[in-house]
Design a protein around this motif. Structure first.
Motif: not given
Length: 108
Positions: A62-82
């Protein structure tokens, strides 16, 4: 979902994104486990789970799947996440790192 772990990420100019990991639970058949997780952000909402043969494997999956989902989320894609001031940093294990170490012969 009974939450056992939570991480809060900052999203520039918006509300925080929160990752929650749930407690692994047995499947109804009693032979395997599943572990729920959710991502609640200003641009991304995701609820899912991942299974395993036991609670530890379900949790790690689940942690691995969540990591992948986070890497693909719009907040990361747009460079907004920290995380703690580190832009783009998730602070989670690379789900493919163990596979690469095994392939390289670094671990058995």
């Amino acid at each position: 979902m009974e939450v056992i772990a939570e991480r809060r990420y900052q999203v520039r100019g918006m509300a925080d994104l929160v990752l929650r990991i749930g407690k692994p639970e047995p499947f109804p058949d009693g032979r395997n486990f599943l572990c729920p997780y959710e991502i609640d952000g200003p641009l991304t909402q995701r609820r899912s789970h991942f299974g395993g043969v036991d609670a530890v494997q379900a949790l790690l999956n689940a942690v691995g799947a969540a990591t992948i989902d986070l890497e693909l989320c719009e907040e990361v894609v747009q460079g907004l996440l920290s995380l703690h001031g580190q832009s783009g940093e998730l602070g989670l294990p690379d789900p493919l790192a163990l596979t690469r170490l095994r392939s390289a012969g670094t671990i058995g």
